[in-house]
Design an enzyme around this catalytic site. Structure first.
Site, PDB file in Angstrom:
ATOM      1  N   LYS A   1     115.711  66.515  24.146  1.00 45.16           N
ATOM      2  CA  LYS A   1     114.461  66.833  23.457  1.00 45.16           C
ATOM      3  C   LYS A   1     113.292  66.085  24.080  1.00 45.16           C
ATOM      4  O   LYS A   1     112.190  66.603  24.169  1.00 45.16           O
ATOM      5  CB  LYS A   1     114.590  66.502  21.966  1.00 45.16           C
ATOM      6  CG  LYS A   1     113.397  66.904  21.117  1.00 45.16           C
ATOM      7  CD  LYS A   1     113.259  68.424  21.038  1.00 45.16           C
ATOM      8  CE  LYS A   1     111.949  68.886  20.425  1.00 45.16           C
ATOM      9  NZ  LYS A   1     111.603  70.254  20.808  1.00 45.16           N
TER      10      LYS A   1
ATOM     11  N   GLU B   1     116.702  78.459  28.824  1.00 41.43           N
ATOM     12  CA  GLU B   1     117.143  77.205  28.202  1.00 41.43           C
ATOM     13  C   GLU B   1     118.340  77.402  27.285  1.00 41.43           C
ATOM     14  O   GLU B   1     119.249  76.589  27.275  1.00 41.43           O
ATOM     15  CB  GLU B   1     116.011  76.609  27.345  1.00 41.43           C
ATOM     16  CG  GLU B   1     114.987  75.826  28.120  1.00 41.43           C
ATOM     17  CD  GLU B   1     114.005  75.110  27.198  1.00 41.43           C
ATOM     18  OE1 GLU B   1     113.256  75.799  26.485  1.00 41.43           O
ATOM     19  OE2 GLU B   1     114.001  73.873  27.181  1.00 41.43           O
TER      20      GLU B   1
END
Ligand code: M6R
Length: 602
Positions: free
Chosen positions: A597, A485
């Site tokens: 998010k 990520e």
């Protein structure tokens, strides 16, 4: 976690309190309240839910002119999120706000009740205000009464008290929970952290544990066990974003460091010496339940995979786990004796939410494990257990994963307890290990420095394999996800025993293997798997409490008394490794490319 704000001075107090509480809302948002004493007039407002409800309630109220004021945003520990349980708590003529837990409140409450005091709430906080008034009513001056009250409190507290008996004074005390005092000339502010007072105060004093006192006529009188003391203020940082990161370079870094503390919050009131208590679940919640199915995405899916081992091993209940986006379209066979569990940090992940709706349509009982109260997934579930990680801002999830896994571990023990499938002795051992976890999550300077140093050797190559067995396999998946990520390097998590069934073909010096080698779980097995990789020249970074000769790099862990304690310590190592690699590569750690998010689309 709750948030506290206080102000004494001539400005519009309502706005200072509400704006300050807004900055602290991440600390809790079950309910909020303010109390203001101005001249003879005392005003108090409370509202359940987010701060906007309190704003709405106070929209016609103004509070300009000299006065004293306190405000609070609550994250419930004792008593449900109701208006009666919201702070400030009222005695007969005083108000108090509090963050922390008064450990001896039951004993104090009993004593006060025997003396005729009536309690309105279920909170531990209410004892503070009644105790103060008891001493004041006995004839002690307000500050003496406050001092006597502080002497009786055990546990953690940051507390502010105002009283009609001293309408120009705010009393304060701190032990274990954070609180600071901000100064702007004669105006004085209190807050749980910097952000509510940035732009208002220019000097600050961070209270130490055991300090208490009062502010009157623009002067703060500070005391500790040795009496009144002098103190030194320091300039207040002016940059809000910097202040929010509390000195860390990135939110992700701050959140990694926070894990030890938030784990304590996750366990608070739930992990007792010999028992797990989950107030969220009715006594008969597991009646008729013979299996558990968990659905989640990403990191939450990894905590679910970990939980499956725990449910079957500890609670002896069948558990299977599915990626929510797969579950949705596979025409799953569902039966009513299965509890449907969803896990989500945000509570808004579209695939997880849809999977939950499907399970509900099929008539399954549902439970969510979530970090955000009142989120869509929480509202949609029959019941929810909140992870209490506090707001997580880094896109790469860290403390949410840690607290999810902790809640699932607790839940496994709880199921074993209610179904009587877990012997008391084993339950006790598990609880002891749980209580040791926060220590294993502490990031030491040595560990961070070591991973910073190591990271420079892992910026290239043709890929990473994180390998582990049993619960360390989902941890390997999570370690690999974290790395990809934020570093954009290719990384895979793999069950260590499965490498020889294909992936070992990739092994050469440019294949980096991060080997999770716990002492307490299948050490010899994983050692053989790593030896096989080493024999093919793969570069090995071993994470283990036991020295390993074949490792090219070695991170020695400290705690090896229980697999879950090892799990959490190794989790921190993988998180810091990903962070440091990302920093060296110059990436945006908190907002990595292409990610969000909260994934609210399918
Ligand atoms: O909010 P959720 O836990 O439902 O989110 C699920 C995933 O999108 C999330 O865990 C994602 O994988 C994170 N970026 C992991 O760091």
């Amino acid at each position: 976690m709750c948030g506290i704000v206080g102000y004494i001075g001539p400005k519009e107090k309502k706005e200072i309190l509400l704006d300050g509480l807004q900055e602290l809302e991440y600390r809790g948002y079950d309910s909020a309240g303010i109390a203001v004493i101005q001249g003879e007039k005392l005003n108090n407002f409370k509202a359940v839910g987010k701060l906007k409800n309190l704003r709405e309630k106070t929209k016609n109220y103004t509070s300009k002119g000299f006065g004293i004021s306190i405000g609070h945003t609550r994250w419930a520990t004792h008593g449900k999120p109701t208006e009666l349980n919201a702070h400030p708590h009222l005695g007969a003529y005083s108000y108090v706000v509090h963050n922390g837990i008064i450990e001896n409140y039951q004993e104090l409450k009993k004593e006060l009740q025997q003396e005729g005091v009536t309690f309105l709430s279920q909170t531990d906080t209410e004892t503070i205000v009644h105790l103060f008034e008891k001493y004041h009513n006995e004839g002690f001056a307000p500050f003496e009464a406050f001092q006597k009250m502080v002497e009786r409190l055990e546990g953690a507290y940051a507390t502010l008290l105002i009283t009609e008996a001293a309408p120009d004074t705010i009393f304060f005390a701190k032990n274990g929970s954070p609180m600071l005092i901000g100064f702007d000339g004669e105006e004085v502010y209190f807050a749980s952290s910097d952000t509510p007072i940035i732009g208002r105060a220019n000097e600050v004093y961070y209270l130490e544990d055991g300090e208490y006192g009062y502010v009157q006529n623009g002067k703060v009188h500070l005391f500790d066990g040795n009496g009144e003391k002098a103190f030194q203020t320091q300039p207040l940082i002016a940059d809000k974003a910097m202040a929010q990161k509390e000195g860390y370079r990135f939110f992700m870094e701050k959140e990694i460091y926070e894990q030890s503390r938030v784990m304590g919050e996750t366990m608070m009131g739930r992990v007792l010496e010999e028992e797990i208590v989950l107030d969220e679940l009715n006594a008969d919640f597991f009646e008729g339940i013979n299996a558990i199915k968990i659905c989640a995405c990403g990191t939450s899916y990894h905590s679910a995979l970990t939980a499956a081992y725990l449910f079957e091993r500890l609670a002896k209940i069948r558990c299977d786990v599915e990626i929510a986006s797969e579950f949705r379209y596979k025409d799953p066979l569902l039966s009513n004796d299965t509890l449907f569990v969803t896990i989500s940090q945000s509570g808004e992940t579209a695939d997880t939410l849809e999977a939950l709706k499907m399970a509900k349509r099929a008539g399954l009982k549902s439970l969510s494990i979530c970090n955000v109260d009142n989120s869509s997934i929480v509202r949609e579930s029959d019941t929810a257990i909140l992870t209490r990680a506090g707001i997580e801002k880094g896109v790469a999830s860290t403390k949410a994963f840690a607290t999810q896994t902790m809640v699932l571990w607790m839940l496994a023990l709880y199921v074993g307890q209610v179904k009587q499938t877990l012997p008391q002795e084993l339950l006790k051992e598990e609880i002891d290990a749980m209580l040791r976890t926060p220590k294993a999550l502490v990031v030491t300077d040595e560990l961070h420095a070591k991973l910073h140093r190591l990271s420079k050797r892992y910026l290239h190559g043709h890929g990473f394999f994180f390998i582990g067995r049993d619960i360390f396999y989902p941890l390997a998946l999570e370690g690999a996800l974290k790395l990809k990520e934020i570093s954009y390097l290719h990384a895979e998590g793999y069950p260590a025993g499965e490498m020889k069934h294909g992936p070992i073909a990739l092994a050469d010096a440019e294949l980096f293997t991060i080997a999770l080698m716990p002492k307490t779980m299948h050490y010899d097995k994983i050692k053989s798997n790593v030896e096989e990789l080493s024999a093919r020249d793969a570069t090995i970074c071993a994470i283990s409490p036991l020295p390993f000769d074949l490792a090219d790099d070695f991170v020695q862990t400290q705690y090896s008394s229980h697999p879950m304690v090892e799990f959490f310590e190794m989790m921190v190592v993988t998180q810091l490794l990903a962070l440091e690699i990302s920093v060296r590569l110059g990436n945006d750690v908190d907002m990595p490319r292409n990610l969000a998010k909260s994934v609210t689309v399918e």
